[in-house]
Design a protein around this motif. Structure first.
Motif, short mmCIF file in Angstrom:
data_model
loop_
_atom_site.label_atom_id
_atom_site.label_comp_id
_atom_site.label_asym_id
_atom_site.label_seq_id
_atom_site.Cartn_x
_atom_site.Cartn_y
_atom_site.Cartn_z
N VAL A 548 -70.23 57.73 -51.28
CA VAL A 548 -70.76 57.15 -50.06
C VAL A 548 -70.09 55.80 -49.83
O VAL A 548 -70.10 54.93 -50.70
CB VAL A 548 -72.30 56.96 -50.16
N SER A 550 -69.86 52.38 -47.64
CA SER A 550 -70.59 51.56 -46.68
C SER A 550 -69.96 50.18 -46.58
O SER A 550 -69.19 49.75 -47.43
CB SER A 550 -72.06 51.46 -47.06
N GLN A 555 -73.80 52.56 -43.67
CA GLN A 555 -72.97 53.64 -44.19
C GLN A 555 -71.86 53.97 -43.21
O GLN A 555 -72.09 54.10 -42.01
CB GLN A 555 -73.83 54.89 -44.43
N ILE A 558 -69.18 59.65 -45.90
CA ILE A 558 -69.27 60.19 -47.26
C ILE A 558 -67.98 60.95 -47.53
O ILE A 558 -67.60 61.84 -46.77
CB ILE A 558 -70.46 61.15 -47.41
#
Lengths: 652, 144, 178
Positions: A548, A550, A555, A558
């Motif tokens: 993930v 961010s 975020q 992914i």
């Protein structure tokens, strides 16, 4: 049965290629219309049989016929259909068949679309293409038969190299070969011109669209290879200066110089011998590339299974074709003189300098690639010449080239640069420099000399290209295909330069070891490993990670990097997880299981990298638009040719 | 005997990643120096890759050597000498500057100057032709 | 018909290139000459494979010529040359020291027990540092060292009796075989 048919049609193709060469060249020499017509028919026949042969090999792959050695070595029963087709050109023998098919297609096109050429010249072009076809078909039939049987048949094949089981790389060879082989048309035109002792420049007009078409295929082919290497090879590099890569880049540089030289020859009848030499050189470099990849004289990641015996055949073929052309050049070219002039800051002058830089770059890459061979052959020891050398020296001719590129477009033919253009250019140049300094500081937080130069040159080229369009629109002048193509292609060069400068200056790579739940930071982006799972693919098993990403708490994406183990065995393969953004790529690749739930990962931040290939696409687009300029599609009476013919002492 | 066969079981892992999990150097300048050094050194068992890019055992062993030599305070030149003492000049991707490579290293400037020289010569000739016959320039029809 | 030189230059350059390629086809670009030939053998002192408490070092055979053979159980070529090594060992002209490279101690010992041991002693180099000192890049590799400690010869790849006779035997007497 089908493989035998494939083999048989290949033999027929060879016979037709011989007929093509003999009847076309003989017919031209004897002014025998019937023979020349027979030569043209032979082109069609050769194409039909090569295509049938190629179809037979494809059929063998799709039907999983492991009684054919080549099929057994390069595919297996679990390979998805698309890759079974791509496997046809996955190794040496099949790629030669692809070469031959490419050449047959170009020959057919050249024959069909050359109706406006005078007959003997047209036949000579066809005949020379026939000679080249003979070489490749003979090579296959004597040393590299794709249809050789495996007795007893294998129950299953080895597999296509997993590296090649990828869409971009599957289509990369056909497009690349269309480029390499397409230069044969320009080569044939040049040789026919030299053979006939033509002193006019009409052939330049005929050759130009063919050269543009081949060149744009080569541009796309190279860009595909680079893009593929970036996302497939796992460490985010996009050019390695490997001998085989250089072998594709050199014809491209020669082709670029050729296009520009053709412009001058077509327009003003100047630089005829340079243009002819460049046409011979471009295709010669294509052939040289074929030799380097398959003979084993150089070490390369890309090399096909190398075999000195095959190397000898290719070398012999190379010597005959290129040597013949260069001797022809030495014999005929001295007669090509022209008396036209131009001023110091005219477009002709800029194009000449442009080509000087391109040829210098070409020479550098050739020298660097072959230097280890030279030293070894002279028993001076073994050295390596790699990216550190090439990256440094390539800048030497490239920086001046980019600088002049921006000016040359605004220069008029014959006369020097007008003052209006001069002021315009100073404004653009100044702006480019200032923006590059500001952008470097603001976006990336620092100013570095080479980076600033790179950005400035990129913006300079882009701005200068657009200025051409703006100037024409303002003056309500038409924008023919050739001009639009030029603008777009040059703009593309600027875009690629922007990408290259950005990624080389500001990329960040980090190797980390993470367990699930842990994170690492790269350039304000937080990469957190959140999951690991096992995945089953059509012909592989993999471990897949969820990463993930961010930034400032939000975020971004992914990523799903995978580490694959193909069922057919071999080394594990990495599939990187890449997120494409407007100004950067984020990149994560899985390394090894370090035990205790921890895995090594490579995380990368790649600013502006996509612009490299976007620029290449624009370059190809520009070439395509220029190739279809209306004037090439007219049955052209070249007034330049008329003027030249009147001024010169007559033919032959 | 084909070279490739002799390598035995060493992984020619062109596809696998060469990840150092020893951890980066604390000092970013040192890390940058390390990355530059390992890009300049060739992986001898690979088909044309640096030890930075290869996951072959020998490549990671050599990366370890570079790291340890750096920690021991060796300079870039000393590290390169360490490698060439054992493997010869072949291990350097940036060729050394020696008499036998002068041609290689002077080529950029030579080719550039040569190209410019020829271009200048040709342009001079054409400018003279234009000056000698300015009317001829106007006679040629404009094509664009 | 006079042809100005500059038009013949491309053909001449090409001819030179072809000349290089012809020679190049006979060369092996990947085979590297060892820079150690003629230089003193790199020193080492490693644990013995069979007995971790005793040492095997490069000075064990000073005063006579000796062979160093770099091998490992994961190396296919090493398995292939093993018979030849045993034959050379039986000739008893020069002692052979084994360098077990990046291997597992137990596996290596078992290998020698099962296939025969041509070595007078075997040094255990699990981290590969000594191998790097000797410029080893692919197993198997075999070195001939003179009585005075100079490296005389190196063979990269599977040892065969043909290579032994051609490249090593002529050097044995001047090397100072024991």
């Amino acid at each position: 049965m089908i493989p035998e048919l494939g083999h048989f049609t290949l033999i027929l193709a060879l016979l037709l290629a011989i007929a093509q060469a003999v009847f076309s060249l003989g017919g031209a020499a004897r002014r025998h219309a019937g023979w020349m017509a027979a030569g043209r028919s032979a082109v069609v026949g050769q194409f039909v049989f090569v295509a049938l042969s190629f179809a037979a090999l494809t059929y063998a792959f799709v039907q999983r016929d492991f009684s054919v050695l080549y099929v057994a070595t390069n595919s297996n029963s679990e390979l998805p259909t698309f890759y079974r087709v791509a496997a046809v050109w996955g190794a040496h023998e099949g790629s030669l068949l692809l070469w031959s098919l490419s050449l047959a297609i170009w020959s057919l096109a050249a024959t069909a679309l050359s109706g406006s050429l005078d007959l003997p010249f047209r036949s000579r072009v066809i005949g020379i293409l026939g000679l080249i076809s003979i070489g490749f078909l003979l090579f296959m039939l004597t040393t590299s038969n794709p249809f050789e049987r495996l007795v007893p048949a294998a129950s299953d094949g080895n597999d296509l190299n997993p590296l090649l089981q990828d869409f971009a790389l599957a289509i990369h060879p056909p497009i690349l070969y269309m480029g390499y082989v397409g230069f044969a048309v320009a080569f044939a035109f040049a040789c026919a011109t030299l053979l006939e002792g033509r002193l006019d420049a009409a052939w330049a007009r005929w050759t130009r669209p063919w050269t543009l078409a081949a060149w744009l295929c080569l541009t796309i082919g190279i860009a595909l290879g680079s893009w593929w290497a970036y996302y497939e090879l796992g460490w985010g590099g996009w050019w390695f200066w490997d001998p085989v890569e250089n072998a594709s880049f050199m014809p491209w540089l020669a082709g670029t110089a050729l296009i520009h030289s053709l412009a001058v020859t077509e327009k003003r009848g100047l630089f005829k011998s340079w243009t002819l030499l460049l046409a011979v050189t471009a295709f010669s470099l294509s052939l040289l590339g074929t030799f380097l990849v398959r003979s084993g004289v150089l070490i390369s990641v890309h090399a096909f299974a190398t075999d000195p015996a095959r190397g000898i055949f290719i070398l012999g073929f190379l010597t005959a074709v290129i040597g013949g052309a260069l001797l022809l050049y030495a014999w005929r070219a001295p007669q090509l003189k022209s008396s036209a002039g131009f001023e110091v800051t005219s477009r002709e002058s800029f194009l000449l300098f442009n080509n000087a830089f391109l040829v210098a770059a070409l020479g550098l890459i050739l020298l660097g690639t072959l230097y280890p061979l030279f030293m070894d052959a002279l028993e001076l020891g073994k050295i390596s010449v790699g990216p550190p050398y090439f990256e440094l020296v390539f800048l030497v001719p490239m920086l001046p080239l980019l600088a002049l590129l921006g000016v040359g477009m605004h220069a008029a033919w014959k006369r020097g640069l007008l003052s209006g253009a001069r002021n315009r250019l100073l404004a653009i140049g100044g702006t480019a420099l200032v923006v590059s300094l500001v952008a470097g500081a603001a976006v990336y937080g620092e100013i570095r000399p080479l980076t600033t130069i790179g950005f400035a040159l990129a913006l300079w080229v882009m701005g200068s290209s657009l200025a051409i369009l703006v100037a024409r629109l303002r003056a309500r002048l038409p924008i023919p295909g050739a001009v639009l193509g030029m603008v777009i292609a040059h703009f593309g060069v600027g875009v690629s330069t922007l990408g290259i400068t950005g990624v080389q200056s500001f990329k960040i790579e980090k190797d980390v070891a993470l367990a699930v739940g842990e994170a690492a930071t790269v350039a304000d982006y937080d990469f957190r490993l959140t999951a690991l799972r096992d995945v089953k693919g059509p012909n592989f098993l993999a471990v897949e990670a969820d990463v993930v990403v961010s930034r400032a708490g939000q975020q971004v994406t992914i990523l799903h990097p995978q580490k694959r183990l193909y069922n057919s065995g071999g080394n594990p393969m990495t599939e990187a997880g890449i997120e494409v953004g407007a100004g950067r790529d984020l990149f994560a690749a899985l390394g090894d299981d370090l035990g205790q739930g921890r895995w090594s990962l490579r995380l990368q931040y790649k600013p502006l990298i996509r612009y490299i290939w976007l620029g290449a696409l624009l370059i190809a687009l520009g070439g395509g638009i220029a190739a279809f300029d209306r004037r090439y599609r007219r049955r052209a009476e070249s007034t330049v040719a008329a003027t030249e013919a009147a001024a010169t002492t007559g033919r032959r | 005997m084909r070279f490739a066969v002799l390598i035995g079981g060493l992984l020619l892992a062109a596809q696998a990643l060469a990840i150092d999990t020893g951890g980066a150097f604390e000092d970013p300048a040192e890390q940058e120096r390390y990355e530059r050094l390992i890009r300049d050194l060739r992986c001898l068992v690979c088909q044309n890759q640096s030890i930075a890019d290869s996951n072959a055992t020998l490549a990671s062993d050599l990366r370890r050597e570079v790291r340890e030599l750096m920690i021991a305070g060796q300079s870039d030149d000393q590290i390169r000498v360490f490698m060439t003492d054992r493997y010869g000049d072949f291990v350097l991707y940036r060729p050394p500057v020696k008499p036998r490579t002068w041609l290689l290293w002077s080529a950029p400037v030579l080719l550039l100057l040569g190209g410019i020289g020829i271009a200048v010569f040709v342009v001079a000739r054409r400018v003279r032709a234009a000056q000698a016959n300015p009317a001829a320039l106007d006679e040629e029809p404009e094509q664009r | 018909m006079k042809i100005p030189v500059r038009f013949v230059v491309p053909a001449i350059v090409f001819a030179a290139l072809v000349g290089f390629f012809i020679v190049g086809l006979r060369l092996n670009p990947g085979e590297i000459q060892s820079p150690l030939i003629g230089k003193p053998a790199p020193a080492f002192s490693l644990e013995s494979l069979g007995d971790p408490s005793s040492k095997v070092s490069s000075t064990d055979f000073s005063g006579q010529a000796w062979l160093l053979n770099v091998w490992a159980t994961w190396c296919a070529g090493c398995r292939q040359e093993h018979e030849t090594l045993l034959a050379i060992a039986r000739e008893n002209r020069v002692p052979m020291l084994g360098l077990n490279w990046r291997d597992d101690r137990a596996l290596a010992s078992r290998w020698l027990a099962q296939l025969g041991n041509p070595y007078v002693s075997v040094a255990f180099d699990p981290e590969g540092r000594t191998a790097i000192d000797w410029g080893v890049y692919g197993a198997p590799e075999t070195f001939l060292i003179a009585a005075d400690g100079t490296v005389l010869q190196k063979h990269i790849g599977t040892m065969s009796l043909a290579v032994w006779e051609r490249d090593f035997v002529p050097l044995l007497a001047p090397a100072g075989e024991g």
